[in-house]
Design a protein around this motif. Structure first.
Motif, PDB file in Angstrom:
ATOM      1  N   ASN A   3       0.858  -1.182   0.000  1.00 22.96           N
ATOM      2  CA  ASN A   3       0.000   0.000   0.000  1.00 22.96           C
ATOM      3  C   ASN A   3       0.894   1.232   0.000  1.00 22.96           C
ATOM      4  OD1 ASN A   3      -1.534   2.295   1.128  1.00 22.96           O
ATOM      5  ND2 ASN A   3      -3.172   0.793   1.223  1.00 22.96           N
ATOM      6  N   ARG A   4       0.689   2.111  -0.955  1.00 22.52           N
ATOM      7  CA  ARG A   4       1.608   3.247  -1.126  1.00 22.52           C
ATOM      8  C   ARG A   4       1.567   4.242   0.024  1.00 22.52           C
ATOM      9  NH1 ARG A   4      -2.419   4.187  -5.285  1.00 22.52           N
ATOM     10  NH2 ARG A   4      -3.603   6.051  -4.788  1.00 22.52           N
ATOM     11  N   TYR A   5       0.578   4.142   0.882  1.00 26.15           N
ATOM     12  CA  TYR A   5       0.469   5.050   2.021  1.00 26.15           C
ATOM     13  C   TYR A   5       0.907   4.406   3.340  1.00 26.15           C
ATOM     14  CZ  TYR A   5      -2.284   7.516  -1.418  1.00 26.15           C
ATOM     15  OH  TYR A   5      -2.691   8.150  -2.570  1.00 26.15           O
ATOM     16  N   ALA A   6       1.289   3.143   3.286  1.00 29.68           N
ATOM     17  CA  ALA A   6       1.558   2.394   4.512  1.00 29.68           C
ATOM     18  C   ALA A   6       2.764   2.934   5.284  1.00 29.68           C
ATOM     19  CB  ALA A   6       1.740   0.912   4.194  1.00 29.68           C
ATOM     20  N   ASP A   7       3.834   3.287   4.599  1.00 33.71           N
ATOM     21  CA  ASP A   7       5.006   3.806   5.321  1.00 33.71           C
ATOM     22  C   ASP A   7       4.667   5.097   6.050  1.00 33.71           C
ATOM     23  OD1 ASP A   7       6.745   1.740   4.634  1.00 33.71           O
ATOM     24  OD2 ASP A   7       7.327   2.720   2.753  1.00 33.71           O
ATOM     25  N   GLU A   8       3.963   5.984   5.353  1.00 31.89           N
ATOM     26  CA  GLU A   8       3.539   7.237   5.985  1.00 31.89           C
ATOM     27  C   GLU A   8       2.616   6.951   7.166  1.00 31.89           C
ATOM     28  OE1 GLU A   8       1.441  11.447   4.745  1.00 31.89           O
ATOM     29  OE2 GLU A   8       0.827   9.648   3.651  1.00 31.89           O
ATOM     30  N   GLN A   9       1.688   6.020   6.970  1.00 30.72           N
ATOM     31  CA  GLN A   9       0.724   5.690   8.020  1.00 30.72           C
ATOM     32  C   GLN A   9       1.431   5.141   9.257  1.00 30.72           C
ATOM     33  OE1 GLN A   9      -2.196   6.704   7.622  1.00 30.72           O
ATOM     34  NE2 GLN A   9      -3.659   5.477   8.733  1.00 30.72           N
ATOM     35  N   LEU A  10       2.388   4.265   9.060  1.00 30.65           N
ATOM     36  CA  LEU A  10       3.112   3.677  10.180  1.00 30.65           C
ATOM     37  C   LEU A  10       3.861   4.754  10.965  1.00 30.65           C
ATOM     38  CD1 LEU A  10       3.725   1.063  11.654  1.00 30.65           C
ATOM     39  CD2 LEU A  10       5.630   0.703  10.079  1.00 30.65           C
ATOM     40  N   ALA A  11       4.447   5.709  10.267  1.00 32.35           N
ATOM     41  CA  ALA A  11       5.158   6.807  10.935  1.00 32.35           C
ATOM     42  C   ALA A  11       4.189   7.668  11.754  1.00 32.35           C
ATOM     43  CB  ALA A  11       5.891   7.665   9.907  1.00 32.35           C
ATOM     44  N   ILE A  12       3.010   7.907  11.211  1.00 34.93           N
ATOM     45  CA  ILE A  12       2.008   8.703  11.934  1.00 34.93           C
ATOM     46  C   ILE A  12       1.516   7.939  13.162  1.00 34.93           C
ATOM     47  CG2 ILE A  12      -0.290   9.747  11.827  1.00 34.93           C
ATOM     48  CD1 ILE A  12       0.285  10.293   8.821  1.00 34.93           C
ATOM     49  N   VAL A  13       1.275   6.654  13.009  1.00 39.82           N
ATOM     50  CA  VAL A  13       0.818   5.842  14.140  1.00 39.82           C
ATOM     51  C   VAL A  13       1.871   5.844  15.248  1.00 39.82           C
ATOM     52  CG1 VAL A  13       0.252   3.489  14.884  1.00 39.82           C
ATOM     53  CG2 VAL A  13      -0.800   4.440  12.823  1.00 39.82           C
ATOM     54  N   VAL A  21       1.682  13.438  17.831  1.00 44.45           N
ATOM     55  CA  VAL A  21       1.096  13.680  16.513  1.00 44.45           C
ATOM     56  C   VAL A  21       0.457  15.068  16.461  1.00 44.45           C
ATOM     57  CG1 VAL A  21      -1.179  12.671  17.011  1.00 44.45           C
ATOM     58  CG2 VAL A  21      -0.261  12.577  14.686  1.00 44.45           C
ATOM     59  N   THR A  22       0.601  15.728  15.326  1.00 50.69           N
ATOM     60  CA  THR A  22      -0.018  17.040  15.130  1.00 50.69           C
ATOM     61  C   THR A  22      -1.417  16.865  14.549  1.00 50.69           C
ATOM     62  OG1 THR A  22       0.791  17.286  12.856  1.00 50.69           O
ATOM     63  CG2 THR A  22       2.257  18.062  14.664  1.00 50.69           C
ATOM     64  N   ARG A  23      -2.194  17.932  14.563  1.00 49.64           N
ATOM     65  CA  ARG A  23      -3.536  17.872  13.961  1.00 49.64           C
ATOM     66  C   ARG A  23      -3.450  17.557  12.471  1.00 49.64           C
ATOM     67  NH1 ARG A  23      -5.346  23.132  16.182  1.00 49.64           N
ATOM     68  NH2 ARG A  23      -5.402  22.644  18.366  1.00 49.64           N
ATOM     69  N   ARG A  24      -2.478  18.156  11.820  1.00 46.61           N
ATOM     70  CA  ARG A  24      -2.297  17.921  10.385  1.00 46.61           C
ATOM     71  C   ARG A  24      -1.967  16.448  10.117  1.00 46.61           C
ATOM     72  NH1 ARG A  24       1.126  21.932   7.016  1.00 46.61           N
ATOM     73  NH2 ARG A  24      -0.498  22.033   5.465  1.00 46.61           N
ATOM     74  N   GLU A  25      -1.099  15.860  10.935  1.00 51.58           N
ATOM     75  CA  GLU A  25      -0.760  14.451  10.776  1.00 51.58           C
ATOM     76  C   GLU A  25      -1.963  13.566  11.070  1.00 51.58           C
ATOM     77  OE1 GLU A  25       3.993  14.600  11.888  1.00 51.58           O
ATOM     78  OE2 GLU A  25       2.495  14.641  13.497  1.00 51.58           O
ATOM     79  N   ARG A  26      -2.736  13.921  12.075  1.00 54.16           N
ATOM     80  CA  ARG A  26      -3.936  13.141  12.395  1.00 54.16           C
ATOM     81  C   ARG A  26      -4.932  13.191  11.239  1.00 54.16           C
ATOM     82  NH1 ARG A  26      -6.287   9.402  16.051  1.00 54.16           N
ATOM     83  NH2 ARG A  26      -8.211   9.082  14.940  1.00 54.16           N
ATOM     84  N   ALA A  27      -5.062  14.358  10.616  1.00 56.47           N
ATOM     85  CA  ALA A  27      -5.944  14.486   9.452  1.00 56.47           C
ATOM     86  C   ALA A  27      -5.426  13.621   8.300  1.00 56.47           C
ATOM     87  CB  ALA A  27      -6.057  15.939   9.032  1.00 56.47           C
ATOM     88  N   ARG A  28      -4.112  13.570   8.134  1.00 58.79           N
ATOM     89  CA  ARG A  28      -3.505  12.736   7.093  1.00 58.79           C
ATOM     90  C   ARG A  28      -3.745  11.256   7.400  1.00 58.79           C
ATOM     91  NH1 ARG A  28      -2.505  13.163   1.924  1.00 58.79           N
ATOM     92  NH2 ARG A  28      -0.871  11.746   1.348  1.00 58.79           N
ATOM     93  N   PHE A  29      -3.617  10.880   8.665  1.00 57.26           N
ATOM     94  CA  PHE A  29      -3.909   9.507   9.087  1.00 57.26           C
ATOM     95  C   PHE A  29      -5.339   9.141   8.688  1.00 57.26           C
ATOM     96  CE2 PHE A  29      -6.170   6.888  12.100  1.00 57.26           C
ATOM     97  CZ  PHE A  29      -5.403   5.737  12.143  1.00 57.26           C
ATOM     98  N   ASP A  30      -6.289  10.000   9.044  1.00 56.54           N
ATOM     99  CA  ASP A  30      -7.701   9.736   8.731  1.00 56.54           C
ATOM    100  C   ASP A  30      -7.929   9.605   7.230  1.00 56.54           C
ATOM    101  OD1 ASP A  30      -8.342   9.773  11.442  1.00 56.54           O
ATOM    102  OD2 ASP A  30      -8.981  11.874  11.411  1.00 56.54           O
TER     103      ASP A  30
END
Length: 128
Positions: A3-13, A21-30
């Motif tokens: 999944n092309r978003y998985a690396d980013e998602q794992l870093a946010i988690v 986590v910032t609000r912007r990162e939480r919005a990106r997670f969602d």
């Protein structure tokens, strides 16, 4: 992870776990999670949960292995964390689950049971 978003998602988690986590990162997670649910599972949380459950339970040895020693709450927490952090695809769920178990569960300084108990506490914390 395919999944092309998985690396980013794992870093946010990881930031969510550390509560940095910032609000912007939480919005990106969602956004990543919603996209994954829609694209991989046709919006079906049940399909994603069943696939993640099958993959993680197999990677953890199944009912007769270490997985079988976990309570239902601990199993659900492991599946929940795996799905939201790794965003596994239908085609790669088992490989992703093996990576999850090897990179996070087996390398933890505690055993699988303690790792799962930590996740239960994390998900039950209202700040999480």
């Amino acid at each position: 992870m395919t999944n092309r978003y998985a690396d980013e998602q794992l870093a946010i988690v990881a930031k969510m776990v550390r509560r940095t986590v910032t609000r912007r990162e939480r919005a990106r997670f969602d956004k990543n999670f919603d996209r994954w649910m829609r694209e991989e599972w046709n919006g079906s949380e049940m399909r994603s949960f069943v696939a993640c459950l099958a993959a993680v339970s197999t990677a953890c040895g199944g009912a007769r292995g270490e997985w079988g020693t976990l309570t239902e709450d601990e199993q659900q927490a492991m599946v929940h964390y795996f799905g939201m952090a790794y965003l596994p695809t239908r085609d790669e769920a088992y490989a992703d689950a093996e990576e999850f178990v090897e990179s996070e569960v087996r390398r933890a300084t505690v055993g699988m049971k303690e790792f799962a108990q930590y996740l239960v506490r994390m998900f039950s914390d209202p700040r999480g």
